[in-house]
Motif scaffolding. Structure first.
Motif, mmCIF file in Angstrom:
data_model
loop_
_atom_site.group_PDB
_atom_site.id
_atom_site.type_symbol
_atom_site.label_atom_id
_atom_site.label_comp_id
_atom_site.label_asym_id
_atom_site.label_seq_id
_atom_site.Cartn_x
_atom_site.Cartn_y
_atom_site.Cartn_z
ATOM 1 N N LEU A 407 33.038 -65.804 29.002
ATOM 2 C CA LEU A 407 32.005 -65.330 29.872
ATOM 3 C C LEU A 407 30.692 -65.935 29.625
ATOM 4 N N VAL A 408 30.504 -65.839 28.262
ATOM 5 C CA VAL A 408 29.135 -66.295 27.885
ATOM 6 C C VAL A 408 28.896 -67.813 27.737
ATOM 7 N N ARG A 409 30.120 -68.382 27.096
ATOM 8 C CA ARG A 409 30.101 -69.722 27.074
ATOM 9 C C ARG A 409 30.085 -70.379 28.193
ATOM 10 N N ASP A 410 30.839 -69.871 29.204
ATOM 11 C CA ASP A 410 30.490 -70.630 30.789
ATOM 12 C C ASP A 410 29.256 -70.800 31.475
ATOM 13 N N THR A 411 28.404 -69.990 30.886
ATOM 14 C CA THR A 411 26.889 -70.101 31.243
ATOM 15 C C THR A 411 26.167 -71.275 30.487
ATOM 16 N N VAL A 412 26.560 -71.537 29.168
ATOM 17 C CA VAL A 412 26.162 -72.410 28.365
ATOM 18 C C VAL A 412 26.513 -73.925 28.717
ATOM 19 N N ILE A 413 27.802 -74.026 28.819
ATOM 20 C CA ILE A 413 28.281 -75.252 29.218
ATOM 21 C C ILE A 413 28.067 -75.776 30.680
ATOM 22 N N ASN A 414 27.596 -74.789 31.319
ATOM 23 C CA ASN A 414 27.165 -75.073 32.837
ATOM 24 C C ASN A 414 25.434 -75.056 32.989
ATOM 25 N N GLY A 415 24.935 -75.076 31.709
ATOM 26 C CA GLY A 415 23.551 -75.669 31.499
ATOM 27 C C GLY A 415 22.617 -74.541 31.342
ATOM 28 N N ALA A 416 22.981 -73.516 30.879
ATOM 29 C CA ALA A 416 21.933 -72.349 30.603
ATOM 30 C C ALA A 416 21.215 -72.605 29.219
ATOM 31 N N GLN A 417 19.839 -72.621 29.475
ATOM 32 C CA GLN A 417 18.916 -72.784 28.137
ATOM 33 C C GLN A 417 18.385 -71.479 27.866
ATOM 34 N N LEU A 418 18.747 -70.253 28.438
ATOM 35 C CA LEU A 418 18.440 -69.204 27.635
ATOM 36 C C LEU A 418 19.523 -68.258 27.991
ATOM 37 N N LEU A 419 19.764 -67.087 27.153
ATOM 38 C CA LEU A 419 20.933 -66.224 27.395
ATOM 39 C C LEU A 419 20.522 -64.756 27.985
#
Length: 528
Positions: A407-419
């Motif tokens: 769930l966390v990785r999905d945000t990063v590979i879709n462009g998230a710059q901050l968590l």
């Protein structure tokens, strides 16, 4: 008295069967293992204790029969999980806490059984004991993280290593690699200490060299921000609640007003030159349990806060719909001047079973009538929590979603710059909040991103990509914290590999069990 491990005397001319530790020593050692593992997690945070706990359980279960290994693993699991999860019984009664603790202890029973099962293989291949220990722990966690109802990853070894050099390995292989490294070091310890009365042997130097090598490799792992993005200023608003407990939202208007007033107070400080103007304000989960898209008064209050501070607010809201009688747990961007931006809306993808939805409701009601507090089941979202402001792309996850790798990785590979982790700890206690912050620390290292956790009551704070926490707030108090955060736009090896390190380790664990099955069909070697 005959123990479970006593067997028939060997036939004449055959070597004696290797013996386990006496049961009178193994049972206390299993308890010690659980206590040591517990002490590794917040609020204690003595991370080396996790290595000792792994070693103690491995020693207690080695060479035992499978049922005895399972029993000892269960003892360790109950000693660990009953106090670790004590925050679950604060407001729901003892029975749900007992059932959850028992269910999680059952996974360590499986681990204990597997450890006993592979003993013949370990006796034949003593140098492989540390690796086997690490593989079995990863396999146990992979199963526990997914079953039942999507799993419950609380208490993973990786989440105990917030101040450990082993945390750095998350940048290479995520939480599974950190767990493997912790258990590997525990295996090195037990291989060093097993039957020391036989005197010094040169092979005893190998575990020492192995421990040094693992720690050195961890320290050599580069961590930090991935990419060279710019900076944004972010404010966390921790509005607090009128009272802790399951009925914290009985005064929903008061909770919303707390967050509005805290934001207005920050705006006054900005206007007076006493605080830096943020580019974004983050409110926690459940900061508006009144649906602001349908309740005009609630929407007006949030609009007042956004217009006054002059920047977008990420609001944690409970939204009605999409169907009749349905609700959603969401993060919604509220812009100054224009109000809610429903294109920048994240719906929690993993609602909490028995808290946000109730599987098998009729059966669950027989266990605890508290399930009827969940009047409507939360509808899960389907899209990653990628929200775009004018200044940054956010990777939003809600509450215990931070425990799930994908769930966390999905945000990063879709462009998230901050968590961003929006959470509500009002129904728990400070220990639970600190345990959750430890997960945020691992995620920041894993993906090379600045991260934050915003809670209704604490603990809130900012986390740098090397796992350090800044601006941590107190518990059960109101607070506003403003920090500059750096934007990441690159990927760590862990981000690129995703689930593959865990899959490889689980396949290796299965191979070890298969090898043990073959070995158990052959005569056992002499003890050594």
């Amino acid at each position: 008295m005959t123990t479970l491990d006593e067997v028939r005397p060997p036939a004449a001319g055959t070597p004696p069967r290797p013996r386990p530790l006496p049961l009178v020593a193994a049972v206390p050692l299993a308890v010690v293992a659980g206590v040591a593992l517990l002490l590794a997690f917040p609020p204690y945070g003595w991370w080396p204790a996790a290595l000792a706990g792994v070693a103690a359980l491995a020693a207690a279960t080695h060479r035992r029969r499978i049922r005895a290994g399972a029993g000892l693993g269960f003892v360790t699991g109950l000693t660990l999980f009953a106090p670790l999860l004590a925050w679950t019984n604060l407001h729901t009664g003892y029975l749900p806490w007992v059932l959850l603790s028992l269910s999680q202890a059952a996974y360590l029973a499986l681990l204990g059984a597997a450890t006993a099962y592979v003993s013949p293989l370990v006796d034949r291949w003593r140098a492989g004991w540390p690796a086997v220990t690490g593989l079995l722990w990863v396999g146990q966690e992979a199963l526990r993280d997914r079953t039942p109802f999507g799993g419950f990853p609380w208490g993973r070894l990786a989440f105990s290593q917030g101040d450990s050099p082993l945390l750095r390995l998350a940048a290479l292989g995520g939480a599974p690699l950190v767990t493997f490294a912790v258990a590997l070091c525990g295996g090195l310890l037990v291989s060093l200490l097993w039957r020391p009365w036989r005197g010094f042997r040169p092979v005893l130097a190998l575990p020492v060299v192995g421990l040094v090598a693992v720690l050195a490799a961890a320290l050599a792992t580069p961590v930090g921000l991935r990419g060279d993005g710019g900076q944004v200023t972010v404010a966390i608003v921790q509005g607090n609640v009128p009272r802790l407990g399951l009925d914290f939202n009985a005064q929903r208007q008061a909770v919303l007003d707390n967050h509005v007033e805290a934001t207005l107070g920050l705006a006054r400080q900005v206007a007076a030159g006493q605080a830096r103007r943020p580019d974004l304000v983050v409110w926690p989960e459940n900061s508006s349990d009144i649906d602001p898209l349908r309740d005009a008064a609630a929407g007006a209050r949030i609009t007042l806060a956004a217009d006054t501070i002059g920047v977008p607010i990420l609001v944690g809201a409970v939204l009605r719909g999409p169907g009749e009688g349905q609700v959603r747990n969401a993060g919604l961007l509220w812009r100054p001047g224009s109000g809610p931006d429903t294109d920048q809306l994240y719906t929690k993808r993993h609602p909490v079973p028995f808290a946000e939805y109730v599987p098998m409701r009729d059966l669950a009601r027989m266990v605890s009538k508290q399930v009827d507090r969940v009047r409507a089941d939360f509808v899960p979202g389907t899209e990653p929590g990628v929200l775009r402001t004018d200044d940054a792309v956010l990777g939003d996850v809600i509450c215990f979603e931070v425990a799930y790798d994908g769930l966390v990785r999905d945000t990063v590979i879709n462009g998230a710059q901050l968590l961003v982790v929006q959470t509500n700890n009002a129904t728990f206690d400070e220990s639970e909040a600190l345990q959750q912050m430890a997960m945020v620390r691992l995620r920041a290292v894993e993906h090379g991103r600045d991260a934050l956790m915003a809670s209704t009551v604490g603990v809130s704070g900012f986390v740098s990509p090397d796992g350090r926490v800044d601006g941590a707030t107190g518990f059960n108090t109101g607070a506003v914290v403003v920090r500059q955060m750096r934007l990441g736009d690159g990927a760590t090896l862990a981000t690129r590999l995703g689930v593959w390190p865990e899959a490889a380790l689980v396949v290796a664990a299965v191979a070890v069990l298969a090898g043990a099955a073959l070995r158990r069909r052959r005569p056992l070697p002499p003890p050594g």
